[in-house]
Design a protein around this motif. Structure first.
Motif, PDB file in Angstrom:
ATOM      1  N   ILE A  85       0.830  -1.203   0.000  1.00 14.34           N
ATOM      2  CA  ILE A  85       0.000   0.000   0.000  1.00 14.34           C
ATOM      3  C   ILE A  85       0.863   1.250   0.000  1.00 14.34           C
ATOM      4  O   ILE A  85       2.054   1.215   0.319  1.00 14.34           O
ATOM      5  CB  ILE A  85      -0.973   0.033   1.209  1.00 14.34           C
ATOM      6  N   GLN A  86       0.238   2.358  -0.393  1.00 16.83           N
ATOM      7  CA  GLN A  86       0.885   3.660  -0.299  1.00 16.83           C
ATOM      8  C   GLN A  86      -0.111   4.641   0.316  1.00 16.83           C
ATOM      9  O   GLN A  86      -1.322   4.448   0.214  1.00 16.83           O
ATOM     10  CB  GLN A  86       1.347   4.162  -1.662  1.00 16.83           C
ATOM     11  N   THR A  87       0.412   5.656   0.987  1.00 15.85           N
ATOM     12  CA  THR A  87      -0.464   6.632   1.623  1.00 15.85           C
ATOM     13  C   THR A  87      -0.306   7.990   0.969  1.00 15.85           C
ATOM     14  O   THR A  87       0.791   8.371   0.543  1.00 15.85           O
ATOM     15  CB  THR A  87      -0.173   6.748   3.131  1.00 15.85           C
ATOM     16  N   GLU A  88      -1.416   8.693   0.869  1.00 19.97           N
ATOM     17  CA  GLU A  88      -1.458   9.993   0.209  1.00 19.97           C
ATOM     18  C   GLU A  88      -2.381  10.914   0.995  1.00 19.97           C
ATOM     19  O   GLU A  88      -2.999  10.494   1.977  1.00 19.97           O
ATOM     20  CB  GLU A  88      -1.983   9.846  -1.225  1.00 19.97           C
ATOM     21  N   TYR A  89      -2.453  12.163   0.542  1.00 17.14           N
ATOM     22  CA  TYR A  89      -3.420  13.112   1.090  1.00 17.14           C
ATOM     23  C   TYR A  89      -4.269  13.654  -0.040  1.00 17.14           C
ATOM     24  O   TYR A  89      -3.858  13.666  -1.202  1.00 17.14           O
ATOM     25  CB  TYR A  89      -2.716  14.296   1.763  1.00 17.14           C
ATOM     26  N   LEU A  90      -5.434  14.141   0.304  1.00 11.90           N
ATOM     27  CA  LEU A  90      -6.234  14.872  -0.660  1.00 11.90           C
ATOM     28  C   LEU A  90      -5.591  16.235  -0.908  1.00 11.90           C
ATOM     29  O   LEU A  90      -4.994  16.827  -0.008  1.00 11.90           O
ATOM     30  CB  LEU A  90      -7.657  15.070  -0.134  1.00 11.90           C
ATOM     31  N   LYS A  91      -5.729  16.716  -2.116  1.00  7.79           N
ATOM     32  CA  LYS A  91      -5.142  17.999  -2.486  1.00  7.79           C
ATOM     33  C   LYS A  91      -5.663  19.107  -1.574  1.00  7.79           C
ATOM     34  O   LYS A  91      -6.834  19.180  -1.264  1.00  7.79           O
ATOM     35  CB  LYS A  91      -5.490  18.311  -3.945  1.00  7.79           C
ATOM     36  N   HIS A  92      -4.766  19.966  -1.109  1.00 10.09           N
ATOM     37  CA  HIS A  92      -5.080  21.120  -0.267  1.00 10.09           C
ATOM     38  C   HIS A  92      -5.543  20.744   1.139  1.00 10.09           C
ATOM     39  O   HIS A  92      -6.050  21.596   1.864  1.00 10.09           O
ATOM     40  CB  HIS A  92      -6.139  22.026  -0.909  1.00 10.09           C
ATOM     41  N   SER A  93      -5.399  19.487   1.518  1.00  6.36           N
ATOM     42  CA  SER A  93      -5.800  19.096   2.866  1.00  6.36           C
ATOM     43  C   SER A  93      -4.757  18.179   3.486  1.00  6.36           C
ATOM     44  O   SER A  93      -4.967  16.976   3.618  1.00  6.36           O
ATOM     45  CB  SER A  93      -7.161  18.394   2.835  1.00  6.36           C
ATOM     46  N   PRO A  94      -3.617  18.708   3.897  1.00  8.13           N
ATOM     47  CA  PRO A  94      -2.577  17.880   4.498  1.00  8.13           C
ATOM     48  C   PRO A  94      -3.042  17.286   5.825  1.00  8.13           C
ATOM     49  O   PRO A  94      -3.652  17.966   6.641  1.00  8.13           O
ATOM     50  CB  PRO A  94      -1.418  18.862   4.699  1.00  8.13           C
ATOM     51  N   ASN A  95      -2.800  16.006   5.974  1.00  9.77           N
ATOM     52  CA  ASN A  95      -3.029  15.291   7.232  1.00  9.77           C
ATOM     53  C   ASN A  95      -4.485  14.929   7.528  1.00  9.77           C
ATOM     54  O   ASN A  95      -4.747  14.278   8.541  1.00  9.77           O
ATOM     55  CB  ASN A  95      -2.461  16.072   8.427  1.00  9.77           C
ATOM     56  N   PHE A  96      -5.435  15.320   6.682  1.00  9.43           N
ATOM     57  CA  PHE A  96      -6.830  14.962   6.965  1.00  9.43           C
ATOM     58  C   PHE A  96      -7.647  14.970   5.686  1.00  9.43           C
ATOM     59  O   PHE A  96      -7.772  16.022   5.062  1.00  9.43           O
ATOM     60  CB  PHE A  96      -7.440  15.941   7.973  1.00  9.43           C
ATOM     61  N   PRO A  97      -8.192  13.819   5.300  1.00  6.64           N
ATOM     62  CA  PRO A  97      -7.943  12.493   5.854  1.00  6.64           C
ATOM     63  C   PRO A  97      -6.680  11.875   5.264  1.00  6.64           C
ATOM     64  O   PRO A  97      -6.156  12.375   4.259  1.00  6.64           O
ATOM     65  CB  PRO A  97      -9.173  11.709   5.394  1.00  6.64           C
ATOM     66  N   LEU A  98      -6.224  10.790   5.848  1.00  5.73           N
ATOM     67  CA  LEU A  98      -5.186   9.980   5.234  1.00  5.73           C
ATOM     68  C   LEU A  98      -5.838   9.116   4.164  1.00  5.73           C
ATOM     69  O   LEU A  98      -6.908   8.553   4.390  1.00  5.73           O
ATOM     70  CB  LEU A  98      -4.516   9.093   6.279  1.00  5.73           C
ATOM     71  N   VAL A  99      -5.214   9.050   2.996  1.00 11.62           N
ATOM     72  CA  VAL A  99      -5.734   8.207   1.911  1.00 11.62           C
ATOM     73  C   VAL A  99      -4.801   7.009   1.749  1.00 11.62           C
ATOM     74  O   VAL A  99      -3.594   7.175   1.584  1.00 11.62           O
ATOM     75  CB  VAL A  99      -5.826   8.985   0.578  1.00 11.62           C
ATOM     76  N   ILE A 100      -5.359   5.814   1.824  1.00 12.65           N
ATOM     77  CA  ILE A 100      -4.583   4.585   1.624  1.00 12.65           C
ATOM     78  C   ILE A 100      -5.040   3.929   0.328  1.00 12.65           C
ATOM     79  O   ILE A 100      -6.236   3.696   0.125  1.00 12.65           O
ATOM     80  CB  ILE A 100      -4.752   3.614   2.804  1.00 12.65           C
ATOM     81  N   LYS A 101      -4.050   3.645  -0.556  1.00 14.79           N
ATOM     82  CA  LYS A 101      -4.345   3.043  -1.852  1.00 14.79           C
ATOM     83  C   LYS A 101      -3.408   1.858  -2.077  1.00 14.79           C
ATOM     84  O   LYS A 101      -2.321   1.805  -1.486  1.00 14.79           O
ATOM     85  CB  LYS A 101      -4.142   4.076  -2.971  1.00 14.79           C
TER      86      LYS A 101
END
Length: 350
Positions: A30-46
């Motif tokens: 898996i890799q973790t990302e963030y939504l654009k313009h929202s660092p640290n909330f929520p965490l996105v796991i793909k």
């Protein structure tokens, strides 16, 4: 509660995913990302590679997910090709042992399978104000899960917000006043608005209703015509059982009549005396919450909301004490399912 004011003001609409430094789990799956313009909330796991099964991976990484959820408060699982209600329920069980039954209800939901329910069945043209699930209840879920079986034709987002940031936005004077006075919830059933008490308590036996209420410090008043009024006093702020943080966790704003959409509020107030409204809130001593305070509380919620577009197969996991959620109006069809887990009953003082 019938419906709530729109919460567009202050919300942040997000589109693209912004990748952060890759943080891979077991076997680099898996890799973790963030939504654009929202660092640290929520965490996105793909998934980092094709064919990763979320259920299998979650079973092997439960402690990792628990730790990440406490850190980020919300995790969005995306691109795992989750397709069925059964798989969604199994994912909940893999992370949180099992989904819990929806009891002491406040919103209309349809049970679709086991302990999986539809998201709140309010009309599509109405929004739902930000809230923590069951924050009015003596027992509430520590986790809530959402599953997008099919996104709306248009709209229908589930905005989420950080309770940590909401807490920081509230004037300390207001916080202290609520900590001292607490919150009184008044609910009425059987007046033709909201849910009947038989649905809320999942029984037709008045004795069982009274037993539940007595054991949870809820005052019961039977009215003429098989109608019921309850009053209960609860905390405005709770300590998170795992992080130890003090959390703004209540339904003082959500249940207050002033938070209803204007036309519905005015219709209710013309039809019913204040004491017979489906829901309303007061300070714990029964005194009115000032309109200016309610306006500030609504703003604190609204200004922290993050909005993203649902994608088919998305699973969203929230720490229910650290995250709030809401709903935007939509053009049907839309099918978002909900499962709640890890029931928690704080020690009641007094």
């Amino acid at each position: 509660m019938v419906t709530n004011q729109n919460q567009h003001s202050g919300s942040l609409k997000l589109g693209n995913i912004r990748r952060k430094a890759v943080n891979v789990g077991e076997n680099n799956l898996i890799q973790t990302e963030y939504l654009k313009h929202s660092p640290n909330f929520p965490l996105v796991i793909k998934p980092a590679v094709k064919g990763v099964d979320l259920l299998t991976w979650a079973k092997s990484n439960r402690e990792f997910l628990q730790a990440e959820l406490l850190k980020y408060a919300a995790i969005l699982f995306r691109d795992f090709k989750v397709n069925s209600i059964e798989e969604f329920e199994q994912i909940i069980a893999a992370i949180s042992k099992e989904a819990m039954e929806y009891r002491y209800r406040a919103s209309p939901r349809t049970q679709v399978s086991g302990r999986i329910y539809t998201s709140t069945d309010y009309p599509a043209d109405q929004s739902i104000f930000p809230h923590n699930e069951h924050a009015y209840s003596p027992t509430f879920p520590l986790k809530i899960f959402f599953f997008c079986m099919s996104p709306a034709t248009e709209g229908g987002e589930t905005p989420i917000g950080s309770c940590r940031k909401v807490f920081e936005r509230i004037d300390p004077i207001i916080r202290d006043r609520f900590i001292e006075k607490q919150v009184m919830y008044m609910r009425n059933f059987g007046d033709g608005f909201g849910l009947p008490w038989q649905t809320v308590f999942q029984t037709t036996d008045k004795t069982k209703v009274e037993e539940y209420c007595q054991s949870n410090g809820i005052e019961v008043e039977w009215k003429a015509g098989d109608r019921l009024r309850t009053r209960q006093i609860g905390p405005a702020v709770l300590k998170h059982p795992q992080t130890g943080e003090m959390v703004w966790f209540n339904h003082a704003t959500f249940f207050h009549v002033s938070t209803l959409e204007a036309t519905i509020r005015e219709s209710l107030l013309k039809s019913l005396p204040e004491e017979d409204l489906p829901t309303n809130t007061y300070y714990g001593d029964g005194s009115a919450i000032e309109p200016s305070v309610l306006a500030e509380l609504r703003a604190a919620y609204q200004q922290e909301m993050v909005i993203f577009d649902w994608q088919k197969g998305d699973v969203l996991m929230l720490d229910n004490m650290l995250s709030i959620h809401a709903r935007q109006p939509f053009v049907p069809p839309r099918k978002i399912l909900v499962g709640m887990a890890e029931p928690y009953t704080p020690i009641r003082l007094g």
